[in-house]
Write a protein that holds these residues in place. Structure first.
Motif, PDB file in Angstrom:
ATOM      1  N   VAL A   1      89.673 -10.595  34.637  1.00  0.00           N
ATOM      2  CA  VAL A   1      90.255  -9.793  34.171  1.00  0.00           C
ATOM      3  C   VAL A   1      88.926  -8.955  33.643  1.00  0.00           C
ATOM      4  O   VAL A   1      89.023  -7.557  33.337  1.00  0.00           O
ATOM      5  CB  VAL A   1      91.137  -9.834  32.683  1.00  0.00           C
ATOM      6  CG1 VAL A   1      91.651  -8.698  32.125  1.00  0.00           C
ATOM      7  CG2 VAL A   1      92.579 -10.779  33.518  1.00  0.00           C
TER       8      VAL A   1
ATOM      9  N   SER B   1      87.786  -6.673  36.363  1.00  0.00           N
ATOM     10  CA  SER B   1      89.011  -6.023  36.734  1.00  0.00           C
ATOM     11  C   SER B   1      88.999  -4.486  35.915  1.00  0.00           C
ATOM     12  O   SER B   1      89.089  -3.662  36.279  1.00  0.00           O
ATOM     13  CB  SER B   1      90.278  -6.765  36.620  1.00  0.00           C
ATOM     14  OG  SER B   1      91.276  -5.592  36.890  1.00  0.00           O
TER      15      SER B   1
ATOM     16  N   SER C   1      95.079  -3.425  33.567  1.00  0.00           N
ATOM     17  CA  SER C   1      94.164  -2.855  34.558  1.00  0.00           C
ATOM     18  C   SER C   1      94.530  -3.114  35.877  1.00  0.00           C
ATOM     19  O   SER C   1      94.534  -2.526  36.943  1.00  0.00           O
ATOM     20  CB  SER C   1      92.871  -3.058  34.405  1.00  0.00           C
ATOM     21  OG  SER C   1      92.553  -4.621  34.491  1.00  0.00           O
ATOM     22  N   VAL C   2      95.145  -4.577  36.432  1.00  0.00           N
ATOM     23  CA  VAL C   2      95.476  -4.870  37.537  1.00  0.00           C
ATOM     24  C   VAL C   2      96.843  -4.297  37.984  1.00  0.00           C
ATOM     25  O   VAL C   2      97.062  -3.827  39.062  1.00  0.00           O
ATOM     26  CB  VAL C   2      95.836  -6.628  37.462  1.00  0.00           C
ATOM     27  CG1 VAL C   2      96.461  -7.013  38.728  1.00  0.00           C
ATOM     28  CG2 VAL C   2      94.426  -7.042  37.575  1.00  0.00           C
TER      29      VAL C   2
ATOM     30  N   ARG D   1      95.821  -0.646  38.928  1.00  0.00           N
ATOM     31  CA  ARG D   1      95.472  -0.715  40.263  1.00  0.00           C
ATOM     32  C   ARG D   1      96.231  -0.362  41.169  1.00  0.00           C
ATOM     33  O   ARG D   1      96.016  -0.223  42.261  1.00  0.00           O
ATOM     34  CB  ARG D   1      94.157  -1.815  40.402  1.00  0.00           C
ATOM     35  CG  ARG D   1      93.255  -1.532  41.395  1.00  0.00           C
ATOM     36  CD  ARG D   1      92.225  -2.303  41.455  1.00  0.00           C
ATOM     37  NE  ARG D   1      91.211  -2.036  40.427  1.00  0.00           N
ATOM     38  CZ  ARG D   1      90.971  -2.938  39.183  1.00  0.00           C
ATOM     39  NH1 ARG D   1      91.713  -4.015  39.249  1.00  0.00           N
ATOM     40  NH2 ARG D   1      90.423  -2.377  38.283  1.00  0.00           N
TER      41      ARG D   1
ATOM     42  N   HIS E   1     100.256  -7.856  41.161  1.00  0.00           N
ATOM     43  CA  HIS E   1      98.858  -8.164  41.258  1.00  0.00           C
ATOM     44  C   HIS E   1      98.148  -7.706  42.826  1.00  0.00           C
ATOM     45  O   HIS E   1      97.832  -8.625  43.276  1.00  0.00           O
ATOM     46  CB  HIS E   1      98.364  -9.655  40.776  1.00  0.00           C
ATOM     47  CG  HIS E   1      99.226 -10.746  41.425  1.00  0.00           C
ATOM     48  ND1 HIS E   1     100.372 -11.237  40.663  1.00  0.00           N
ATOM     49  CD2 HIS E   1      99.350 -11.343  42.289  1.00  0.00           C
ATOM     50  CE1 HIS E   1     100.998 -12.269  41.095  1.00  0.00           C
ATOM     51  NE2 HIS E   1     100.213 -12.089  42.352  1.00  0.00           N
TER      52      HIS E   1
ATOM     53  N   GLU F   1      96.950  -4.758  45.817  1.00  0.00           N
ATOM     54  CA  GLU F   1      96.419  -3.603  46.131  1.00  0.00           C
ATOM     55  C   GLU F   1      96.857  -3.327  47.683  1.00  0.00           C
ATOM     56  O   GLU F   1      96.640  -4.360  48.451  1.00  0.00           O
ATOM     57  CB  GLU F   1      94.812  -3.528  45.940  1.00  0.00           C
ATOM     58  CG  GLU F   1      94.359  -3.876  44.469  1.00  0.00           C
ATOM     59  CD  GLU F   1      92.761  -3.900  44.506  1.00  0.00           C
ATOM     60  OE1 GLU F   1      92.156  -4.847  44.182  1.00  0.00           O
ATOM     61  OE2 GLU F   1      92.212  -2.841  44.606  1.00  0.00           O
TER      62      GLU F   1
ATOM     63  N   PHE G   1      86.996 -10.336  42.952  1.00  0.00           N
ATOM     64  CA  PHE G   1      87.675  -9.458  43.534  1.00  0.00           C
ATOM     65  C   PHE G   1      87.124  -8.641  44.914  1.00  0.00           C
ATOM     66  O   PHE G   1      87.525  -7.692  45.480  1.00  0.00           O
ATOM     67  CB  PHE G   1      87.714  -8.284  42.413  1.00  0.00           C
ATOM     68  CG  PHE G   1      88.847  -8.497  41.524  1.00  0.00           C
ATOM     69  CD1 PHE G   1      89.818  -7.574  41.253  1.00  0.00           C
ATOM     70  CD2 PHE G   1      88.818  -9.437  40.608  1.00  0.00           C
ATOM     71  CE1 PHE G   1      90.934  -7.833  40.397  1.00  0.00           C
ATOM     72  CE2 PHE G   1      89.855  -9.667  39.641  1.00  0.00           C
ATOM     73  CZ  PHE G   1      90.805  -9.011  39.537  1.00  0.00           C
TER      74      PHE G   1
ATOM     75  N   SER H   1      95.568 -10.664  44.846  1.00  0.00           N
ATOM     76  CA  SER H   1      94.836 -11.666  44.052  1.00  0.00           C
ATOM     77  C   SER H   1      95.529 -12.710  43.615  1.00  0.00           C
ATOM     78  O   SER H   1      96.670 -12.787  43.373  1.00  0.00           O
ATOM     79  CB  SER H   1      94.364 -10.581  42.997  1.00  0.00           C
ATOM     80  OG  SER H   1      95.185 -10.396  42.087  1.00  0.00           O
TER      81      SER H   1
END
Length: 570
Positions: free
Chosen positions: A78, A81, A122-123, A126, A207, A209, A242, A346
């Protein structure tokens, strides 16, 4: 005299040169030059932490503590991230032939459902940002966030503020639903599905993208056939750096713990010579896409599955249906892997109850795993074999009858033949094995790179699963689920003290000594060598398994069945 003086001068020059080399004179530093000391690398505070094996080499100590604390809390980096851009670029991992494919201009509308419980803000941001930036907005109807009772404070007011910010730019795009208590993944996914209004729902963990071009192949495939449920191929974002790692195309399966696994693609798909073609899969992962109405017609996900695990396998099994004329296919649910997308994920005790409930819903599994005398509760670390109450499943069986689901036996034979059957009928003992000299240690598979069993502090993990067959073999380690792989048999090599673990089929072919006589609370005697498996204490104080002339040592296996009579109890 001149020669002597010259030689003395040479000696003095040599001595001075050596002195200068050993103790050099300080160099004259110009008055306008400031001499700086090279900074030392920060001390590694957590050298054994998985977080710092590939990352954080020059991180100051205070920041190391902060990063490790966040890693311990969330299970991924984190700290990193929070520093990465929300709209970071990602490499396109698709096969080049995917880039040449075209899709219809008119496609179904899309609802994206993101499920989370105590993820990092933040995850989640994103994930939202990648979906907005990489999905055609004329297709994306809504993003629905389902919070399964998070305790993380930043997922309360701060997340609400972020959602409000997104909706200022894209009015009404984001919605959030919060559970008042933890319901679990299956229930949370159903919550999102019930709130969705688009033609197609894509259910994701938060989690993730998504990459460029991820949505069009999914929507086009479901537009071709509304009864297709898609389990997309996804790549991996490393938990520590990441960094994106490409995963090759595989189909989704499961083992006898009913955990997901990847299997090889079928030869029929390879023979097509078209890497852009979808491939049939015997099961699905938790991430899926489906026609919203059709998912309701087949009962959606089983939200009786608590917290985590099992619901994906249950959905995979439920849809077997009888065709007119007695032919069985997968007409209601074509489990399909769509290959031309890049979806990144992730890394990040209710699995037991879910699996047992799943077994109760399917009569073949019920015979194997549950009922009045469950035969393999260790597969889910169930604490006893006194019977398991998995609740009222009458509605689930009524749904199976409505859908005309075929049996699990048929599923194994026709849909998932690579799942190796358990030798259920002749296993008479299973679980952990303890020796009379020390009840705190158990027979263990040991390191996977070695073929020597060990004695280790007892735990519930698969390396200490032992199975004793009526035919005399001892399997050590988790049961192998793949047809083309083999279980490991305990072997007396006959020429040394150390026992070995050998692949059972090869050991039998090579006439190795793999057959043992054993009664509960008695000795383990090899039928051929007549030596006993016992344990010996080393000078270090640890115990090791040895083969020797039988003494008074006896063993106990955790659970006994059928013909394995009980003589003594440790």
């Amino acid at each position: 005299m001149k020669l002597a003086v010259k030689q003395q001068a040479n000696v003095q020059d040599t001595l001075k040169r050596v002195k200068d080399e050993v103790h050099p004179a300080p160099k004259t530093v110009p008055h306008n030059v400031v001499k700086t000391k090279k900074p030392q690398a920060p001390k590694k505070l957590f050298p054994d932490s998985a977080l710092f094996q590939r990352w954080g080499e020059d991180l100051p100590e205070a920041e190391q503590r902060k990063a490790q604390d966040l890693f311990h809390r969330f299970g991924y980096n984190v700290y990193l991230s929070n520093q990465l851009p929300l709209d970071r670029s990602l490499p396109d991992t698709r096969d080049s032939r995917c880039l040449q494919k075209t899709y219809p201009s008119q496609l179904p509308s899309l609802s994206v459902i993101l499920i989370f419980m105590d993820e990092a803000l933040s995850v989640i941001q994103r994930a939202i940002t990648s979906i907005i930036n990489r999905t055609p907005l004329w297709l994306l109807k809504e993003i629905i966030l389902v919070d399964d009772f998070s305790s993380n404070g930043e997922l309360k007011i701060p997340l609400n503020e972020k959602i409000e910010f997104y909706n200022q730019m894209y009015p009404g795009l984001l919605k959030i639903i919060r559970h008042a208590e933890r319901k679990g993944l299956a229930h949370a996914r159903n919550t999102g599905w019930k709130a969705a209004s688009a033609d197609v729902v894509v259910i994701l963990d938060a989690h993730v993208e998504v990459n460029v071009g991820w949505a069009e192949p999914i929507l086009a495939r479901i537009q071709e056939d509304r009864t297709v449920i898609i389990s997309p191929v996804f790549d991996n974002v490393r938990f520590d750096t990441f960094q994106l790692l490409k995963y090759e195309v595989a189909v989704d399966g499961f083992n006898w713990q009913l955990w997901c696994r990847y299997d090889f693609v079928p030869q029929t798909w390879i023979d097509l010579g078209d890497v852009t073609a979808p491939v049939r899969s015997p099961s699905i992962m938790g991430i899926l896409a489906a026609n919203r109405l059709f998912l309701g017609e087949i009962g959606a996900l089983d939200d009786g599955m608590l917290v985590y695990g099992g619901e994906n396998v249950e959905l995979s099994l439920r849809v077997l249906k009888e065709e007119p004329g007695g032919r069985y296919t997968l007409p209601v649910l074509t489990l399909a892997i769509v290959t031309c997308i890049a979806l990144m994920v992730s890394d990040s005790d209710h699995q037991n109850a879910n699996n047992i409930q799943l077994a109760g819903c399917w009569k073949t599994l019920e015979r194997i795993f549950s009922g009045d005398n469950p035969q393999f509760p260790h597969l889910w670390s169930t604490p006893s074999n006194s019977g398991i109450d998995y609740g009222d499943i009458s509605s689930k069986r009524m749904l199976q009858e409505k859908l005309k689901c075929k049996s699990f036996d048929w599923y194994l034979k026709n849909v998932y033949p690579v799942l190796k059957p358990i030798p259920i009928h002749d296993i008479v003992g299973y679980g952990r094995m303890k020796n009379s000299l020390d009840k705190g240690i158990c027979l263990d598979r040991g390191p996977v790179t070695n073929n020597i069993p060990i004695m280790y502090a007892c735990h519930e993990l698969g390396s200490q699963y032992v199975y004793y067959r009526l035919t005399g073999e001892f399997y050590v380690g988790s049961l192998v689920a793949e047809v083309h792989s083999d279980d490991l048999c305990l072997t007396d090599p006959g020429h040394r003290e150390e026992p070995t673990l050998e692949q059972c089929s090869k050991a039998a072919q090579n006439k190795l000594h793999i057959y043992w006589d054993f009664k509960q609370g008695g000795a383990m005697v090899n039928r051929d060598t007549h030596r006993c498996l016992e344990i010996r204490r080393e000078p270090s104080g640890t115990y090791v398994p040895v083969l020797q002339t039988c003494t008074a040592q006896v063993w106990e296996i955790q659970y006994t069945l059928g013909n394995l009579s009980q003589t003594n109890v440790l």
